[in-house]
Design an enzyme around this catalytic site. Sequence first.
Site, PDB file in Angstrom:
ATOM      1  N   ASP A  79       0.825  -1.206   0.000  1.00  0.00           N
ATOM      2  CA  ASP A  79       0.000   0.000   0.000  1.00  0.00           C
ATOM      3  C   ASP A  79       0.865   1.265   0.000  1.00  0.00           C
ATOM      4  O   ASP A  79       2.006   1.260   0.468  1.00  0.00           O
ATOM      5  CB  ASP A  79      -0.915  -0.020   1.234  1.00  0.00           C
ATOM      6  CG  ASP A  79      -2.115   0.900   1.068  1.00  0.00           C
ATOM      7  OD1 ASP A  79      -2.359   1.386  -0.053  1.00  0.00           O
ATOM      8  OD2 ASP A  79      -2.818   1.134   2.074  1.00  0.00           O
ATOM      9  N   GLY A 127       0.158   5.277  -4.474  1.00  0.00           N
ATOM     10  CA  GLY A 127      -0.431   6.539  -4.939  1.00  0.00           C
ATOM     11  C   GLY A 127       0.132   7.720  -4.167  1.00  0.00           C
ATOM     12  O   GLY A 127       0.522   8.742  -4.755  1.00  0.00           O
ATOM     13  N   ARG A 128       0.191   7.575  -2.840  1.00  0.00           N
ATOM     14  CA  ARG A 128       0.722   8.667  -2.010  1.00  0.00           C
ATOM     15  C   ARG A 128       2.195   8.932  -2.306  1.00  0.00           C
ATOM     16  O   ARG A 128       2.663  10.065  -2.265  1.00  0.00           O
ATOM     17  CB  ARG A 128       0.530   8.328  -0.518  1.00  0.00           C
ATOM     18  CG  ARG A 128      -0.843   8.683   0.005  1.00  0.00           C
ATOM     19  CD  ARG A 128      -1.121   8.015   1.320  1.00  0.00           C
ATOM     20  NE  ARG A 128      -1.475   6.616   1.122  1.00  0.00           N
ATOM     21  CZ  ARG A 128      -1.559   5.727   2.105  1.00  0.00           C
ATOM     22  NH1 ARG A 128      -1.294   6.090   3.349  1.00  0.00           N
ATOM     23  NH2 ARG A 128      -1.915   4.488   1.856  1.00  0.00           N
ATOM     24  N   HIS A 169       2.502   3.336  -8.970  1.00  0.00           N
ATOM     25  CA  HIS A 169       2.241   1.909  -9.235  1.00  0.00           C
ATOM     26  C   HIS A 169       3.412   1.312 -10.018  1.00  0.00           C
ATOM     27  O   HIS A 169       3.850   0.187  -9.743  1.00  0.00           O
ATOM     28  CB  HIS A 169       0.942   1.735 -10.025  1.00  0.00           C
ATOM     29  CG  HIS A 169      -0.279   2.301  -9.345  1.00  0.00           C
ATOM     30  ND1 HIS A 169      -0.447   2.257  -7.980  1.00  0.00           N
ATOM     31  CD2 HIS A 169      -1.383   2.929  -9.834  1.00  0.00           C
ATOM     32  CE1 HIS A 169      -1.618   2.827  -7.664  1.00  0.00           C
ATOM     33  NE2 HIS A 169      -2.195   3.249  -8.768  1.00  0.00           N
ATOM     34  N   THR A 208     -11.109  -6.521  -4.654  1.00  0.00           N
ATOM     35  CA  THR A 208     -12.434  -6.462  -5.281  1.00  0.00           C
ATOM     36  C   THR A 208     -13.023  -5.061  -5.149  1.00  0.00           C
ATOM     37  O   THR A 208     -13.909  -4.694  -5.909  1.00  0.00           O
ATOM     38  CB  THR A 208     -13.392  -7.489  -4.639  1.00  0.00           C
ATOM     39  OG1 THR A 208     -13.314  -7.387  -3.209  1.00  0.00           O
ATOM     40  CG2 THR A 208     -13.036  -8.912  -5.040  1.00  0.00           C
ATOM     41  N   ASN A 254     -11.100  -2.294  -5.394  1.00  0.00           N
ATOM     42  CA  ASN A 254     -10.299  -1.355  -6.186  1.00  0.00           C
ATOM     43  C   ASN A 254     -10.936  -1.027  -7.549  1.00  0.00           C
ATOM     44  O   ASN A 254     -10.519  -0.068  -8.216  1.00  0.00           O
ATOM     45  CB  ASN A 254      -8.871  -1.877  -6.386  1.00  0.00           C
ATOM     46  CG  ASN A 254      -8.009  -1.814  -5.132  1.00  0.00           C
ATOM     47  OD1 ASN A 254      -7.149  -2.657  -4.897  1.00  0.00           O
ATOM     48  ND2 ASN A 254      -8.229  -0.803  -4.289  1.00  0.00           N
ATOM     49  N   ARG A 264     -12.055   2.604  -8.290  1.00  0.00           N
ATOM     50  CA  ARG A 264     -11.126   3.684  -8.665  1.00  0.00           C
ATOM     51  C   ARG A 264     -11.444   4.199 -10.077  1.00  0.00           C
ATOM     52  O   ARG A 264     -12.128   3.532 -10.837  1.00  0.00           O
ATOM     53  CB  ARG A 264      -9.696   3.156  -8.596  1.00  0.00           C
ATOM     54  CG  ARG A 264      -9.332   2.790  -7.172  1.00  0.00           C
ATOM     55  CD  ARG A 264      -7.882   2.409  -7.044  1.00  0.00           C
ATOM     56  NE  ARG A 264      -7.586   2.137  -5.652  1.00  0.00           N
ATOM     57  CZ  ARG A 264      -6.382   2.193  -5.114  1.00  0.00           C
ATOM     58  NH1 ARG A 264      -5.349   2.494  -5.863  1.00  0.00           N
ATOM     59  NH2 ARG A 264      -6.207   1.933  -3.838  1.00  0.00           N
TER      60      ARG A 264
HETATM   61  C1  IPE Z   1      -5.411  -2.527  -0.131  1.00  0.00           C
HETATM   62  O1  IPE Z   1      -5.090  -1.208  -0.319  1.00  0.00           O
HETATM   63  C2  IPE Z   1      -5.413  -3.224  -1.457  1.00  0.00           C
HETATM   64  C3  IPE Z   1      -4.107  -3.416  -2.052  1.00  0.00           C
HETATM   65  C4  IPE Z   1      -2.975  -3.087  -1.536  1.00  0.00           C
HETATM   66  C5  IPE Z   1      -4.154  -4.051  -3.320  1.00  0.00           C
HETATM   67  P1  IPE Z   1      -6.229  -0.090  -0.502  1.00  0.00           P
HETATM   68  O2  IPE Z   1      -5.506   1.168  -0.658  1.00  0.00           O
HETATM   69  O3  IPE Z   1      -7.192  -0.498  -1.546  1.00  0.00           O
HETATM   70  O4  IPE Z   1      -6.979  -0.172   0.921  1.00  0.00           O
HETATM   71  P2  IPE Z   1      -7.778   0.935   1.674  1.00  0.00           P
HETATM   72  O5  IPE Z   1      -8.791   1.489   0.721  1.00  0.00           O
HETATM   73  O6  IPE Z   1      -6.803   1.966   2.125  1.00  0.00           O
HETATM   74  O7  IPE Z   1      -8.384   0.218   2.844  1.00  0.00           O
HETATM   75  C1  IPE Z   2      -1.706   0.161  -3.323  1.00  0.00           C
HETATM   76  O1  IPE Z   2      -1.403   1.502  -3.351  1.00  0.00           O
HETATM   77  C2  IPE Z   2      -1.737  -0.429  -4.708  1.00  0.00           C
HETATM   78  C3  IPE Z   2      -3.079  -0.736  -5.194  1.00  0.00           C
HETATM   79  C4  IPE Z   2      -4.190  -0.767  -4.500  1.00  0.00           C
HETATM   80  C5  IPE Z   2      -3.174  -1.040  -6.588  1.00  0.00           C
HETATM   81  P1  IPE Z   2      -2.550   2.582  -3.461  1.00  0.00           P
HETATM   82  O2  IPE Z   2      -2.876   2.788  -4.893  1.00  0.00           O
HETATM   83  O3  IPE Z   2      -3.687   2.192  -2.587  1.00  0.00           O
HETATM   84  O4  IPE Z   2      -1.824   3.860  -2.902  1.00  0.00           O
HETATM   85  P2  IPE Z   2      -2.366   4.861  -1.818  1.00  0.00           P
HETATM   86  O5  IPE Z   2      -2.802   4.046  -0.641  1.00  0.00           O
HETATM   87  O6  IPE Z   2      -3.512   5.591  -2.448  1.00  0.00           O
HETATM   88  O7  IPE Z   2      -1.214   5.745  -1.513  1.00  0.00           O
HETATM   89 MG    MG Z   3      -4.025   2.435  -0.609  1.00  0.00          MG
END
Ligand code: IPE
Ligand code: IPE
Ligand code: MG
Length: 261
Positions: free
Chosen positions: A38, A41-42, A55, A84, A86, A89
């Site tokens: 996780d 994105g940040r 990513h 499931t 995601n 987005r």
């Molecule tokens: C969990 O991360 C899913 C993956 C790392 C693939 P998310 O970013 O989707 O989880 P939440 O929304 O912060 O709980």
């Molecule tokens: C986890 O990173 C990867 C996926 C869920 C694909 P995020 O995309 O959730 O990144 P943050 O949590 O928004 O920073």
């Molecule tokens: Mg995340």
Amino acid sequence: MQRDIQKLKAYFADAPADISLDDVDLERIPSHVSLIMDGTGRWAQARGLDRSRGHVAGVDSLREAVTTSVRLGIDVLSAYAFSTENWKRPQREVNLLMHLFATTLVKELPLFHQENVRLRFLGDLDALPKETRDVFQRGLDETAGYDGMTFALAVNYGSRAEIARAARLIAADVASGALAPEDVDVDAISGRLYTAGLPDPDLLIRTSGELRLSNYLLWQLAYTEMYVTDTLWPDFDRWEYLRGVRAFQGRGRRYGGVVSS
Ligand code: IPE
Ligand code: IPE
Ligand code: MG
């Protein structure tokens, strides 16, 4: 568990000040390590970049995590790549991720060949675009004969959907007479999850500091030790992995009993 000590030492040379290979007990390496990758994105947003760049950067961390796992002699590495949930987005981000999964797997297949890694997927692959499904199938076919580490990638994975699916499979077996209601036990359920045949994770590592499971392996994590690091996934490296293993080895696992192991 297979481990090449020479390669292992070379891999963990140049240690930072706070952690080295000497800080972990090679006799007590977890058998199954699972990753919630996780914060990609940040990571990008903090640099003024599009989330997608995070990513893409995260792929390097996953490659390193696979290699680290092989060097340490981990039996199973699993990693949460797409839930499931995601699908909620923006379509552009979803499309990019699906394409990234396909192109990355093609690029990384030589690593699996080289390191004797068997690939597996957790989740409902039917809902994925054909390009991604086809490449995943190729990965499964090409690595089916390998008996080193198992690498299980969770894509379109959700624990609740997985348990509901297991319940459906059990209901069908009961309805057909293949299974008696009194034989529906823990093993009957475990054996119908995507993780059938894999040991439960010993260590779960979640990056980016979030203290939640996000619908990941709810059944399988019943007695798993958790290590949450503030490090964002693209910054996760072999040393952070080793810190997680060190934390794991400092825990007393009791499984509800009273004897600390
Ligand atoms: C969990 O991360 C899913 C993956 C790392 C693939 P998310 O970013 O989707 O989880 P939440 O929304 O912060 O709980
Ligand atoms: C986890 O990173 C990867 C996926 C869920 C694909 P995020 O995309 O959730 O990144 P943050 O949590 O928004 O920073
Ligand atoms: Mg995340």
